[in-house]
Scaffold this motif. Sequence first.
Motif, PDB file in Angstrom:
ATOM      1  N   SER A 155      -4.597   3.958  -3.946  1.00 18.87           N
ATOM      2  CA  SER A 155      -5.939   3.937  -3.356  1.00 18.87           C
ATOM      3  C   SER A 155      -6.308   2.621  -2.659  1.00 18.87           C
ATOM      4  O   SER A 155      -7.091   2.643  -1.719  1.00 18.87           O
ATOM      5  CB  SER A 155      -6.996   4.298  -4.404  1.00 18.87           C
ATOM      6  N   PRO A 156      -5.754   1.442  -3.078  1.00 19.21           N
ATOM      7  CA  PRO A 156      -6.133   0.239  -2.330  1.00 19.21           C
ATOM      8  C   PRO A 156      -5.750   0.326  -0.851  1.00 19.21           C
ATOM      9  O   PRO A 156      -6.361  -0.335  -0.025  1.00 19.21           O
ATOM     10  CB  PRO A 156      -5.368  -0.881  -3.028  1.00 19.21           C
ATOM     11  N   CYS A 157      -4.724   1.104  -0.521  1.00 21.71           N
ATOM     12  CA  CYS A 157      -4.314   1.207   0.887  1.00 21.71           C
ATOM     13  C   CYS A 157      -4.811   2.500   1.524  1.00 21.71           C
ATOM     14  O   CYS A 157      -5.248   2.503   2.671  1.00 21.71           O
ATOM     15  CB  CYS A 157      -2.796   1.148   1.011  1.00 21.71           C
TER      16      CYS A 157
ATOM     17  N   MET B 262      -8.826   5.135   5.185  1.00 19.73           N
ATOM     18  CA  MET B 262      -9.851   4.126   5.497  1.00 19.73           C
ATOM     19  C   MET B 262      -9.823   3.670   6.961  1.00 19.73           C
ATOM     20  O   MET B 262      -9.409   2.554   7.277  1.00 19.73           O
ATOM     21  CB  MET B 262      -9.698   2.918   4.568  1.00 19.73           C
TER      22      MET B 262
ATOM     23  N   LYS C 179      -6.340   2.460   8.330  1.00 21.28           N
ATOM     24  CA  LYS C 179      -5.613   1.346   7.719  1.00 21.28           C
ATOM     25  C   LYS C 179      -4.293   1.832   7.129  1.00 21.28           C
ATOM     26  O   LYS C 179      -3.377   1.054   6.882  1.00 21.28           O
ATOM     27  CB  LYS C 179      -6.464   0.699   6.630  1.00 21.28           C
TER      28      LYS C 179
ATOM     29  N   THR D 188       2.541  -0.942   7.302  1.00 15.63           N
ATOM     30  CA  THR D 188       3.696  -0.871   6.418  1.00 15.63           C
ATOM     31  C   THR D 188       3.305  -0.191   5.115  1.00 15.63           C
ATOM     32  O   THR D 188       2.350  -0.569   4.461  1.00 15.63           O
ATOM     33  CB  THR D 188       4.246  -2.276   6.111  1.00 15.63           C
TER      34      THR D 188
ATOM     35  N   VAL E 239       4.698   0.456   1.440  1.00 14.86           N
ATOM     36  CA  VAL E 239       5.721  -0.148   0.596  1.00 14.86           C
ATOM     37  C   VAL E 239       6.587   0.923  -0.057  1.00 14.86           C
ATOM     38  O   VAL E 239       6.160   2.059  -0.201  1.00 14.86           O
ATOM     39  CB  VAL E 239       5.071  -1.012  -0.497  1.00 14.86           C
ATOM     40  N   SER E 240       7.786   0.526  -0.431  1.00 13.72           N
ATOM     41  CA  SER E 240       8.659   1.451  -1.155  1.00 13.72           C
ATOM     42  C   SER E 240       8.318   1.399  -2.638  1.00 13.72           C
ATOM     43  O   SER E 240       8.060   0.341  -3.191  1.00 13.72           O
ATOM     44  CB  SER E 240      10.116   1.042  -0.942  1.00 13.72           C
ATOM     45  N   PHE E 241       8.306   2.542  -3.260  1.00 14.21           N
ATOM     46  CA  PHE E 241       8.018   2.600  -4.694  1.00 14.21           C
ATOM     47  C   PHE E 241       9.275   2.866  -5.496  1.00 14.21           C
ATOM     48  O   PHE E 241       9.211   3.276  -6.637  1.00 14.21           O
ATOM     49  CB  PHE E 241       6.965   3.676  -4.980  1.00 14.21           C
TER      50      PHE E 241
ATOM     51  N   ARG F 143       9.656   2.049  -9.184  1.00 10.49           N
ATOM     52  CA  ARG F 143       8.373   1.632  -9.744  1.00 10.49           C
ATOM     53  C   ARG F 143       7.649   2.806 -10.398  1.00 10.49           C
ATOM     54  O   ARG F 143       6.765   2.614 -11.208  1.00 10.49           O
ATOM     55  CB  ARG F 143       7.502   0.994  -8.664  1.00 10.49           C
TER      56      ARG F 143
ATOM     57  N   TYR G 166       2.283  -4.025 -12.567  1.00 10.11           N
ATOM     58  CA  TYR G 166       2.689  -5.146 -11.714  1.00 10.11           C
ATOM     59  C   TYR G 166       4.173  -5.211 -11.399  1.00 10.11           C
ATOM     60  O   TYR G 166       4.586  -5.953 -10.520  1.00 10.11           O
ATOM     61  CB  TYR G 166       2.307  -6.483 -12.369  1.00 10.11           C
ATOM     62  N   GLY G 167       5.019  -4.483 -12.142  1.00 10.03           N
ATOM     63  CA  GLY G 167       6.459  -4.592 -11.939  1.00 10.03           C
ATOM     64  C   GLY G 167       7.097  -5.350 -13.092  1.00 10.03           C
ATOM     65  O   GLY G 167       6.416  -5.710 -14.042  1.00 10.03           O
TER      66      GLY G 167
ATOM     67  N   GLU H 128       5.746  -7.082  -3.487  1.00 12.91           N
ATOM     68  CA  GLU H 128       6.447  -5.802  -3.539  1.00 12.91           C
ATOM     69  C   GLU H 128       5.540  -4.620  -3.250  1.00 12.91           C
ATOM     70  O   GLU H 128       6.028  -3.542  -2.955  1.00 12.91           O
ATOM     71  CB  GLU H 128       7.092  -5.608  -4.921  1.00 12.91           C
ATOM     72  N   TYR H 129       4.237  -4.797  -3.406  1.00 15.19           N
ATOM     73  CA  TYR H 129       3.395  -3.615  -3.231  1.00 15.19           C
ATOM     74  C   TYR H 129       2.166  -3.838  -2.362  1.00 15.19           C
ATOM     75  O   TYR H 129       1.294  -2.984  -2.294  1.00 15.19           O
ATOM     76  CB  TYR H 129       2.999  -3.018  -4.592  1.00 15.19           C
ATOM     77  N   ARG H 130       2.072  -4.995  -1.736  1.00 15.45           N
ATOM     78  CA  ARG H 130       1.030  -5.188  -0.735  1.00 15.45           C
ATOM     79  C   ARG H 130       1.699  -5.727   0.519  1.00 15.45           C
ATOM     80  O   ARG H 130       2.764  -6.342   0.445  1.00 15.45           O
ATOM     81  CB  ARG H 130      -0.049  -6.155  -1.221  1.00 15.45           C
ATOM     82  N   THR H 131       1.059  -5.514   1.667  1.00 13.69           N
ATOM     83  CA  THR H 131       1.718  -5.854   2.923  1.00 13.69           C
ATOM     84  C   THR H 131       0.827  -6.754   3.772  1.00 13.69           C
ATOM     85  O   THR H 131      -0.355  -6.934   3.483  1.00 13.69           O
ATOM     86  CB  THR H 131       1.995  -4.568   3.710  1.00 13.69           C
TER      87      THR H 131
ATOM     88  N   ASP I  90      -0.535  -6.345   6.706  1.00 13.60           N
ATOM     89  CA  ASP I  90      -1.759  -5.767   7.264  1.00 13.60           C
ATOM     90  C   ASP I  90      -2.806  -5.536   6.174  1.00 13.60           C
ATOM     91  O   ASP I  90      -4.001  -5.677   6.408  1.00 13.60           O
ATOM     92  CB  ASP I  90      -1.466  -4.482   8.053  1.00 13.60           C
ATOM     93  N   TRP I  91      -2.340  -5.210   4.955  1.00 15.12           N
ATOM     94  CA  TRP I  91      -3.304  -5.018   3.877  1.00 15.12           C
ATOM     95  C   TRP I  91      -3.984  -6.337   3.526  1.00 15.12           C
ATOM     96  O   TRP I  91      -5.205  -6.395   3.401  1.00 15.12           O
ATOM     97  CB  TRP I  91      -2.616  -4.433   2.638  1.00 15.12           C
TER      98      TRP I  91
ATOM     99  N   ASN J  64      -6.727  -7.275   6.021  1.00 14.48           N
ATOM    100  CA  ASN J  64      -8.007  -6.594   5.766  1.00 14.48           C
ATOM    101  C   ASN J  64      -8.688  -7.144   4.520  1.00 14.48           C
ATOM    102  O   ASN J  64      -9.903  -7.373   4.506  1.00 14.48           O
ATOM    103  CB  ASN J  64      -7.767  -5.092   5.555  1.00 14.48           C
TER     104      ASN J  64
ATOM    105  N   VAL K   4     -11.399  -2.656   1.650  1.00 12.65           N
ATOM    106  CA  VAL K   4     -10.304  -1.835   1.121  1.00 12.65           C
ATOM    107  C   VAL K   4     -10.486  -1.484  -0.353  1.00 12.65           C
ATOM    108  O   VAL K   4      -9.979  -0.479  -0.812  1.00 12.65           O
ATOM    109  CB  VAL K   4      -8.918  -2.502   1.332  1.00 12.65           C
TER     110      VAL K   4
END
Lengths: 272, 225
Positions: A128-130, A138, A141, A245, A247-249, A252, B79-80, B110-113, B115-116, B119, B127
């Motif tokens: 949901s953050p993305c 959103m 985005k 982008t 991300v790959s999960f 995870r 978080y990994g 690993e989980y934010r980019t 462009d994120w 924003n 966001v």
Amino acid sequence: MNWLSDNVNQLALLGAAVILILTIYVAGKYIRQMKTEKSTGVLAEENWDGIGEYKNELPAGWAYTFLGTIIWGMWYMIAGYPVDGYSQIGEYNDEVAQHTKMFESKWANADHETLKAMGEGVYLVQCSPCHGIAGDGMDGKAADLTVWGSADGVLETIKKGSKGLGFPMGEMPAGLLSGDAAKKVAEYVAGGMKGEQPAEFATCAGCHGPDGKGMGGMAPDISTYGSPDFVQMVLDHGKKGFIGTMVSFKGRLTPIQEKAVGTYILSLSHGE
Amino acid sequence: MFHWLEKRPFFFSVGVFLVIAFAGLIEIVPDFAQASRPVAGTKPYTLLQIAGRQTYIKDSCNACHSQLIRPFKSETDRYGPYSLSGEYAYDRPFLWGSKRTGPDLHRVGEYRTTDWHENHMWEPTSVVPGSIMPAYKHMFHQNVDLETAYAEALTDKIVFNVPYDQPGMPKLGNSKEDFPAAQKMALEEAKKIAAEMKNQDVKDAVARGEIPEIVALIAYLNSLH
């Protein structure tokens, strides 16, 4: 005296008073004792510049406990810790292994509703953050998951092309079909490629193969488009596309979680 | 029972010293063990990443964010993989933090980019509705101080033996001769990040050869794996 209306403050005040009274009483007792009492007992042999020391045996209970802890300490250092070693990482590994086993057996045959509910939980935390809480991306985005995965999603892909999933075939060009032809193909692909194949699919077959399965991994298997399997493929690959982008999960999420989150996001575009 | 010791002050002192030193040794010895060497794949920070790290410290991100994932399932799910000591080998100072007003950031790369982050740093609530993280708009027009970043890298190399002499890392040594090349390298890296951003002012600044703080910060956040 407003502060006294708080019972914690009252308790603290009471405690302070008790401590004060006890201190005065105990200190007074010892001061009196020092004034009047004569010391008795057996003197130790040695004295230092005339100052002696009474032999003062340790209380038995205390001494045995003390000895006991020394012995336990030695056992722990030499045998207890290294041999029967507790480690935080070990506990973590056990916990995870146990949980994974339980999780996999409990949800191996979860039904659609259960997967969707589980998927919503995963989605809200991880996606949901993305993609936004509603999955709408959103304002561009991220991919709009209320469209992606449906016939409109395929139509969008045909119109704009696609890149960034990392297939050997590379990029899919924009505008391969248009109008009714595009619509017909989109319906066909989103419907799981069942029924009669529209002739226009020949445009797609060059890369995705006549059966849509992607010619042995050269391009994505679009016969699964709109199913959790396809989402699983996206989650493993990640995507660096026109929007941004993803991300790959990989590694995870567990396969069951991936299936669950796939089921959930597809319910957004399939209108369930 | 202890009179024998009390009558031999020197021997007694040595005994006390040994007992106390033992406890100290138990704490120190593991630090010399292999376990605390850099984990394979841990790389020193590039100049741009150091500049971003300095921005991170300057703006006190570590007051709200930790960088240490503990071995608990609830944490590794979010978080990994849990953090290893060797992953901090080139962190000076480390930024473990002690308070999590926001989430842990040790593997945020690993989980934010890019462009994120763009924003989110501009306006967190755009966001994450209801986010209480402050916006950091000033980072979009304030530039980093690459010279300080260079000085930090050089110090790390000389004083702490951080292995900067490897491909992909700036050449450090004579600051007069080597700084321009290192600066150019940082700018190249910044260009790659700006290309994935949307803010036109940032893109223009990077095209002019400047490096806004946000670009360095994102380079740093992306390096956190």
